[in-house]
Design a protein around this motif. Sequence first.
Motif, PDB file in Angstrom:
ATOM      1  N   ALA A   1      24.977  -8.163 -29.363  1.00  0.00           N
ATOM      2  CA  ALA A   1      23.646  -8.516 -28.853  1.00  0.00           C
ATOM      3  C   ALA A   1      22.695  -7.326 -28.815  1.00  0.00           C
ATOM      4  O   ALA A   1      21.477  -7.491 -28.993  1.00  0.00           O
ATOM      5  CB  ALA A   1      23.769  -9.121 -27.459  1.00  0.00           C
TER       6      ALA A   1
ATOM      7  N   PHE B   1      28.535  -4.598 -27.808  1.00  0.00           N
ATOM      8  CA  PHE B   1      28.524  -6.022 -28.150  1.00  0.00           C
ATOM      9  C   PHE B   1      27.351  -6.250 -29.109  1.00  0.00           C
ATOM     10  O   PHE B   1      26.299  -5.618 -28.992  1.00  0.00           O
ATOM     11  CB  PHE B   1      28.392  -6.857 -26.869  1.00  0.00           C
ATOM     12  CG  PHE B   1      28.390  -8.333 -27.129  1.00  0.00           C
ATOM     13  CD1 PHE B   1      29.454  -8.937 -27.766  1.00  0.00           C
ATOM     14  CD2 PHE B   1      27.319  -9.121 -26.736  1.00  0.00           C
ATOM     15  CE1 PHE B   1      29.455 -10.305 -28.024  1.00  0.00           C
ATOM     16  CE2 PHE B   1      27.305 -10.481 -26.975  1.00  0.00           C
ATOM     17  CZ  PHE B   1      28.381 -11.067 -27.623  1.00  0.00           C
TER      18      PHE B   1
ATOM     19  N   CYS C   1      23.835  -4.348 -19.467  1.00  0.00           N
ATOM     20  CA  CYS C   1      24.459  -5.676 -19.356  1.00  0.00           C
ATOM     21  C   CYS C   1      25.867  -5.620 -18.782  1.00  0.00           C
ATOM     22  O   CYS C   1      26.380  -6.619 -18.283  1.00  0.00           O
ATOM     23  CB  CYS C   1      24.480  -6.354 -20.725  1.00  0.00           C
ATOM     24  SG  CYS C   1      22.848  -6.938 -21.214  1.00  0.00           S
TER      25      CYS C   1
ATOM     26  N   SER D   1      19.170 -14.960 -20.600  1.00  0.00           N
ATOM     27  CA  SER D   1      20.427 -14.295 -20.979  1.00  0.00           C
ATOM     28  C   SER D   1      20.158 -12.791 -21.127  1.00  0.00           C
ATOM     29  O   SER D   1      18.995 -12.359 -21.157  1.00  0.00           O
ATOM     30  CB  SER D   1      20.945 -14.840 -22.317  1.00  0.00           C
ATOM     31  OG  SER D   1      20.088 -14.429 -23.370  1.00  0.00           O
TER      32      SER D   1
ATOM     33  N   TYR E   1      35.344  -3.506 -28.641  1.00  0.00           N
ATOM     34  CA  TYR E   1      35.294  -4.655 -29.543  1.00  0.00           C
ATOM     35  C   TYR E   1      36.112  -4.301 -30.779  1.00  0.00           C
ATOM     36  O   TYR E   1      36.145  -3.130 -31.159  1.00  0.00           O
ATOM     37  CB  TYR E   1      33.849  -4.999 -29.872  1.00  0.00           C
ATOM     38  CG  TYR E   1      33.120  -5.381 -28.576  1.00  0.00           C
ATOM     39  CD1 TYR E   1      33.166  -6.671 -28.084  1.00  0.00           C
ATOM     40  CD2 TYR E   1      32.470  -4.397 -27.833  1.00  0.00           C
ATOM     41  CE1 TYR E   1      32.541  -6.998 -26.884  1.00  0.00           C
ATOM     42  CE2 TYR E   1      31.862  -4.731 -26.631  1.00  0.00           C
ATOM     43  CZ  TYR E   1      31.907  -6.029 -26.166  1.00  0.00           C
ATOM     44  OH  TYR E   1      31.315  -6.335 -24.970  1.00  0.00           O
TER      45      TYR E   1
HETATM   46  C1  LIG Z   1      26.580  -4.629 -23.843  1.00  0.00           C
HETATM   47  C2  LIG Z   1      26.037  -6.025 -23.853  1.00  0.00           C
HETATM   48  N1  LIG Z   1      24.797  -6.226 -24.317  1.00  0.00           N
HETATM   49  C3  LIG Z   1      24.239  -7.447 -24.344  1.00  0.00           C
HETATM   50  C4  LIG Z   1      24.938  -8.554 -23.896  1.00  0.00           C
HETATM   51  C5  LIG Z   1      24.307  -9.917 -24.032  1.00  0.00           C
HETATM   52  O1  LIG Z   1      24.257 -10.636 -22.845  1.00  0.00           O
HETATM   53  P1  LIG Z   1      24.310 -12.251 -22.866  1.00  0.00           P
HETATM   54  O2  LIG Z   1      25.682 -12.660 -23.240  1.00  0.00           O
HETATM   55  O3  LIG Z   1      23.949 -12.633 -21.452  1.00  0.00           O
HETATM   56  O4  LIG Z   1      23.278 -12.715 -23.831  1.00  0.00           O
HETATM   57  C6  LIG Z   1      26.219  -8.387 -23.374  1.00  0.00           C
HETATM   58  C7  LIG Z   1      26.994  -9.514 -22.801  1.00  0.00           C
HETATM   59  O5  LIG Z   1      27.631 -10.309 -23.289  1.00  0.00           O
HETATM   60  C8  LIG Z   1      26.792  -7.097 -23.373  1.00  0.00           C
HETATM   61  O6  LIG Z   1      28.037  -6.905 -22.926  1.00  0.00           O
END
Ligand SMILES: Cc1ncc(COP(=O)(O)O)c(C=O)c1O
Length: 387
Positions: A95, A93, A166, A66, A317
């Motif tokens: 993440a 996001f 991403c 991921s 977001y």
């Molecule tokens: C800016 C950003 N960073 C990280 C991620 C994380 O990716 P994933 O959903 O494949 O873990 C995402 C996607 O959802 C993202 O948009």
Amino acid sequence: MEVRGMPETIPLVDLRAQYQPLREEILNAISDVLDSMELFLGKNVQGFEAEFAEYCGAQYAVGLGSGTEALHLALLACGIGPGDEVITVSHTFIATVEAICLTGATPVLVDIDPDTYTIDVSQIERKVTSNTKAIIPVHLYGQPADMDPILAIAEKYSLVVVEDACQAHGAEYKEKRTGCLGDVGCFSFYFSKNLGAYGEAGICVTNKPEIARHLRMLRDHGSEEKYYHSVMGVNARLDEIQAAILRVKLRRLDEWNEARRSNAHLYSELLRDSPVVTPSEVEYARHVYHLYVIRTSQRNKLQEYLRERGIATGIHYPVPIHLQTAWRRGNHQTEGLPITERYAREILSLPMYPELTPDSIEYVAGAIRDSVSEYAIVPLVAQAIDS
Ligand SMILES: Cc1ncc(COP(=O)(O)O)c(C=O)c1O
């Protein structure tokens, strides 16, 4: 609800429209994997890694489970851990920041540039301390961050640069593809991305052999030889079936990005002089419009108005990371980030995908223009940062 000759809804993304012309090729690719029963880091993972590295202009690519794993393992491979500080944005996001926390390092958040919505490079240097080890610029919505000043600060203080690309497959900064501008670039193949798998997948690209080697170990339980483990790793391997699907789709990525760009240009032309602020294109970058995000003073009302007319929208977001419960629970600190906080109340993502038709774009833009009188939406001046 049938709306003026338009389909019942205009979705935010339309995965079926993309799948239909590829159906046979995708099903053949999946069937080949199953016939071979080569399911573990096999020829499709290796093939896709080589093809995606070449696409980005990088020497190495390491397929992962991921985008979150890509960011997490990239930081680990660069030696980031407890006691270190990593500078990034709150307007992203979750993440991006999760990955920092997963290493045990401390996230340090800065505000965004009011025009590009990417990291405000003028705010980075004053956040650098003796503990700072890395910067993560996020190429948000498909818009590359301004990398030259970031790389200059990184060089001055010996920091690592991990790009969160991403949302930016194929985007360019000064004619170089995102992902290979810093030490390591991280991509997600979440299904709705410009290049999306049909399940979970991600990848890191780099020009540094030691980082690539470390990533390969980390994704497979810290081992280079089966059952011999040099470091503690995880299971974050890219799946063969997803790799086979991504190989088919990668061949269309440039064409899809072109279509996204021309859709975005049509939106911007039709919304010129309207009360909403449209995305800016900066001369150093080639935006690939993973999302087409406008800003408006009456975001919630406009979203409802469009929903009633069969138009789906999103908010990417609604709550900045530093205002999330998870942030408070982690006892993290940050000062107010005025642009991030204001934009979270104003942003609205319009339908955006390569197959979106000019008729649909005209319908959406027309509805936004109509909303002005109905909801007394007041013009928002792009530069007015007054709240
Ligand atoms: C800016 C950003 N960073 C990280 C991620 C994380 O990716 P994933 O959903 O494949 O873990 C995402 C996607 O959802 C993202 O948009």
